[in-house]
Design an enzyme around this catalytic site. Structure first.
Site, PDB file in Angstrom:
ATOM      1  N   CYS A 139      -0.293  11.323   6.519  1.00  0.00           N
ATOM      2  CA  CYS A 139       1.135  11.343   7.063  1.00  0.00           C
ATOM      3  C   CYS A 139       1.093  11.419   8.466  1.00  0.00           C
ATOM      4  O   CYS A 139       0.011  11.839   9.222  1.00  0.00           O
ATOM      5  CB  CYS A 139       1.911  12.436   6.460  1.00  0.00           C
ATOM      6  N   ARG A 175      -0.917   5.917   9.215  1.00  0.00           N
ATOM      7  CA  ARG A 175      -1.183   7.272   8.568  1.00  0.00           C
ATOM      8  C   ARG A 175      -0.750   7.368   7.053  1.00  0.00           C
ATOM      9  O   ARG A 175      -1.087   8.068   6.353  1.00  0.00           O
ATOM     10  CB  ARG A 175      -0.905   8.362   9.595  1.00  0.00           C
ATOM     11  N   TRP A 223       2.303   9.337   3.260  1.00  0.00           N
ATOM     12  CA  TRP A 223       1.358   9.169   2.268  1.00  0.00           C
ATOM     13  C   TRP A 223       1.347   9.947   1.133  1.00  0.00           C
ATOM     14  O   TRP A 223       0.905  11.208   1.299  1.00  0.00           O
ATOM     15  CB  TRP A 223      -0.217   8.809   2.836  1.00  0.00           C
ATOM     16  N   ASN A 270       2.347  17.407   7.708  1.00  0.00           N
ATOM     17  CA  ASN A 270       1.222  16.622   7.477  1.00  0.00           C
ATOM     18  C   ASN A 270      -0.060  17.678   6.677  1.00  0.00           C
ATOM     19  O   ASN A 270      -0.433  18.509   7.691  1.00  0.00           O
ATOM     20  CB  ASN A 270       0.671  15.832   8.529  1.00  0.00           C
ATOM     21  N   GLY A 271      -0.342  17.382   5.665  1.00  0.00           N
ATOM     22  CA  GLY A 271      -1.613  18.113   5.010  1.00  0.00           C
ATOM     23  C   GLY A 271      -1.104  18.693   3.634  1.00  0.00           C
ATOM     24  O   GLY A 271      -0.209  17.960   2.907  1.00  0.00           O
ATOM     25  N   GLU A 324     -20.176  -3.012   3.224  1.00  0.00           N
ATOM     26  CA  GLU A 324     -19.018  -3.164   4.198  1.00  0.00           C
ATOM     27  C   GLU A 324     -18.142  -4.401   3.763  1.00  0.00           C
ATOM     28  O   GLU A 324     -16.851  -4.251   3.800  1.00  0.00           O
ATOM     29  CB  GLU A 324     -19.494  -2.993   5.510  1.00  0.00           C
ATOM     30  N   LYS A 365     -14.411  -4.136   2.367  1.00  0.00           N
ATOM     31  CA  LYS A 365     -13.258  -4.728   3.435  1.00  0.00           C
ATOM     32  C   LYS A 365     -12.303  -5.786   2.385  1.00  0.00           C
ATOM     33  O   LYS A 365     -11.280  -5.767   2.365  1.00  0.00           O
ATOM     34  CB  LYS A 365     -13.801  -5.728   4.393  1.00  0.00           C
ATOM     35  N   GLU A 399     -10.241  -3.532  -0.223  1.00  0.00           N
ATOM     36  CA  GLU A 399      -9.172  -2.870   0.185  1.00  0.00           C
ATOM     37  C   GLU A 399      -8.035  -3.676   0.778  1.00  0.00           C
ATOM     38  O   GLU A 399      -6.792  -3.130   0.891  1.00  0.00           O
ATOM     39  CB  GLU A 399      -9.773  -1.954   1.353  1.00  0.00           C
ATOM     40  N   HIS A 425     -31.137  -6.022 -12.186  1.00  0.00           N
ATOM     41  CA  HIS A 425     -31.179  -4.992 -12.906  1.00  0.00           C
ATOM     42  C   HIS A 425     -29.510  -4.531 -13.698  1.00  0.00           C
ATOM     43  O   HIS A 425     -29.392  -3.730 -14.087  1.00  0.00           O
ATOM     44  CB  HIS A 425     -31.450  -3.392 -12.398  1.00  0.00           C
ATOM     45  N   LYS A 452      -4.778   5.329   7.039  1.00  0.00           N
ATOM     46  CA  LYS A 452      -6.049   5.244   8.033  1.00  0.00           C
ATOM     47  C   LYS A 452      -6.776   6.454   8.278  1.00  0.00           C
ATOM     48  O   LYS A 452      -7.899   6.288   8.057  1.00  0.00           O
ATOM     49  CB  LYS A 452      -5.457   4.754   9.449  1.00  0.00           C
TER      50      LYS A 452
END
Ligand code: M6R
Length: 611
Positions: free
Chosen positions: A2, A27, A73, A99-100, A484, A488, A491, A507, A606
């Site tokens: 948030c 955010r 969020w 926010n939290g 990575e 990318k 997401e 394997h 983010k």
């Protein structure tokens, strides 16, 4: 998660808040709202983006000089209008943004319901504002006192702003565990989760510390601890440029940030790599040099892309400095009973410097006596302040949710760290050090060259835009790059992708390979090159569609691959800085072609300030 913004001063509050919320949308962006105090205390909120909120309030009376806004969020309660912030107390005389997470909200809610409070949402935040109202009623105290007492009762993390109809010239804020910055202007104040909404009005800021309460009234800022001890606000100068938080002609922040990498890598070395003088400097480790030199072990804690940078560092530090390294997901590390001693160094890596799991891992390691070294991008962030020492990556603000330039800046700083420590320990000779310094200083130009692949990669992306799966393979230094690349892609394009060590494929994942499976193999010329060539053969034998990232001039792999992407040659230990570039571009173009929201992918934010 948030983002929060607030304003108190002589200007119209609403446009400042809306602009600030747009800057903080990285955010969280599932709903947004504002509260404006102008005699009345009006709350307007809406599911969706800040643009939806703006359309919703277009016809409303938004005139006010005090106000606050929130972009969410979701944690408690699905994204909808009633769960959006701000939240009113039951009487609608007080409003809050938060926010939290309030962990004991359920018990508090039951108690408050018994006192007659009525809830409109499923959020923990609405409990917070009703708790403040109840405390104020029970104690007949000021709003400031009620907020202070409420902070003693809530368990969890918060950055909050509170407004009350009964205190029309006052704004109260507090923080524990979630970031909060106050911009100090002339007779005006700006509050936000980070400095981006503030920078165009003032460069003087105060970072609020945990357990502090800020009260702004009559043009004055008063900061006190939860125990009511007055603090002297420490005003710092921001060095951020406004240009750095705008798109600068690019269609998306992510593309801008990918193309900024030659510059951001250079910035992360600036003042640290002095080629002519033959020096490496890193102010942050100077006082801890002996600790590093004598370290028996380095434990790296991080999440997501920063964890991938940590994996690259494992290769670098073990190779160059010969210190054993363990790389841990911060979220796992914090909940096991890790063996940590005072002789250990814990390296915490984080772009935002606010990731809750990484912060908690730091606190755990600190409690066991380890030395904590932070590598953060955001100056003044919680992790930067929680560590014993550290080095900033200086990549500049990263707004796109998918991390790109932060990764290469982290790897650059970690490379410098490994080189410095290796040289001091005598495991890296003068000549090898010199060779690496020269090569590292050439990396920005090589990244610039790799970026010329953009059009070619866009064309390859056309061909693979509709596939459901991707496999990424790499070995050694290129193994974290494979992880990575896969992260990318998944997401931002929502295509399922897996990164694997190339040799591990046989394997299990090899069973996935058929003529429909695209396999990105990072096969640059290094010590495992021959082995990776064999892995490519194994994929080819099963008709997998090979997209190979190779070193310029490679003649062996092209006949085996459907597509070949050539990157400039560099030293094996520096290759992740170059080989990751085409993978960033591939994910970007595939996501754009699929019509995805590249900068704000679904369900993500983010900075992950919840566990
Ligand atoms: O701010 P941090 O580096 O601590 O964030 C860690 C992860 O949340 C972050 O890297 C995330 O995985 C990104 N979305 C990756 O692109």
């Amino acid at each position: 998660m948030c983002g929060i913004v607030a304003y108190i001063g002589h200007r119209e509050a609403c446009p400042i808040i809306l602009k600030g919320l747009r800057r903080l949308e990285y955010r969280g962006y599932d709903s947004a709202g504002v509260a404006l105090l102008n005699g009345a205390l009006n709350v307007y909120k809406k599911k969706g983006k800040v643009n939806d909120l703006e359309a919703f309030i277009a016809e409303k009376d938004t005139h006010a000089h005090i106000g606050m806004g929130h972009t969410r969020w979701a944690t408690h309660g699905e994204p909808n209008d009633s769960n959006a912030h701000p939240h009113y107390s039951t009487s609608e005389r007080i409003a809050i943004i938060h926010n939290g997470i309030i962990e004991n909200y359920a018990a508090l809610k039951t108690h408050l319901q018994k006192q007659g409070h009525v809830f409109q949402s499923d959020t923990d935040t609405e409990v917070f504002v009703n708790l403040i109202e109840e405390i104020q009623k029970q104690n007949s105290c000021s709003l400031e006192e009620a907020v202070r007492l409420a902070l003693h009762e809530v368990v969890g993390a918060y950055a909050i702003v509170v407004l009350s109809k009964d205190d029309p010239g006052q704004l109260i804020a507090a923080r524990k565990g979630s970031p909060l910055v106050i911009g100090v202007g002339k007779d005006e104040f700006f509050l936000a989760s980070d400095a981006t909404p503030i920078i165009e009005y003032t460069n003087e800021v105060v970072y609020v510390n945990d357990y502090e309460i800020a009260v702004i009234r009559d043009g004055k800022l008063d900061i006190r601890t939860k125990e009511d001890v007055q603090q002297t606000p420490y005003i710092q100068k921001l060095e951020m440029e406004l240009d750095s938080i705008e798109k600068g002609g690019y269609e998306h922040f992510m593309l801008k940030e990918i193309f900024e990498q030659p510059r951001s890598i250079l910035d992360s070395m600036r003042g640290r790599l002095e080629l002519e003088a033959g020096h490496l400097n890193m102010g942050g480790i100077r006082a801890y040099e002996r600790k590093f030199v004598n370290a028996e072990r380095i434990i790296i804690v991080a999440c997501g892309t920063s964890w991938h940078a940590g994996l690259v560092a494992e290769y670098l530090i073990e190779d160059l400095a010969r210190i054993p390294v363990e790389v841990e997901y911060a979220s796992e590390f914090r909940y096991r009973n890790p063996i940590i001693t005072e002789r250990d160094i814990v390296l915490a890596i984080s772009q935002s410097g606010e990731t809750a799991d990484t912060l908690a891992a730091i606190e755990l390691a600190k409690s066991k006596g380890a030395t904590i070294f932070g590598i953060c991008n955001v100056v003044g962030s919680s992790i930067a302040r929680a560590t014993d020492a550290g080095a900033y990556t200086h990549a500049g603000p990263e707004i796109g949710v998918a991390s790109t330039k932060a990764f290469t800046a982290q790897v650059t700083v970690l490379t410098l760290l490994a080189m410095i420590v290796g040289h001091k320990r005598g495991t890296l000779t003068d000549s090898k050090l010199r060779e690496l310094m020269v090569e590292l200083s050439n990396i920005p130009a090589k990244v610039e060259k790799a970026l010329l692949l953009n059009t070619e990669i866009e064309q390859i992306s056309e061909i693979f835009r509709d596939v459901p799966n991707f496999l990424y393979l790499g070995r050694g230094y290129n193994f974290p790059v494979a992880l990575e690349g896969a992260l990318k892609l998944k997401e931002i394009s929502y295509i399922h992708a897996e990164g694997y060590p190339a040799a591990e494929m046989k394997h299990g994942p090899i069973a996935l390979i058929d003529e429909n499976m695209p396999v990105v193999v990072i096969a640059t010329k290094d010590s495992s090159y021959e082995k990776v060539v064999s892995n490519i053969q194994e994929v080819k034998a099963r008709k997998g569609r090979i997209i190979a990232v190779v070193t310029e001039g490679d003649t062996v792999i092209p006949p085996m691959a459907e597509f070949v992407i050539e990157v400039p040659a560099t030293s094996e230990v520096l290759m992740p800085l170059v080989s990751v570039i085409p993978l960033q571009l591939l994910s970007y173009h595939i996501a754009v072609l699929r019509g995805c929201n590249v900068d704000q992918p679904r369900n993500l934010a983010k900075s992950v300030t919840v566990e």
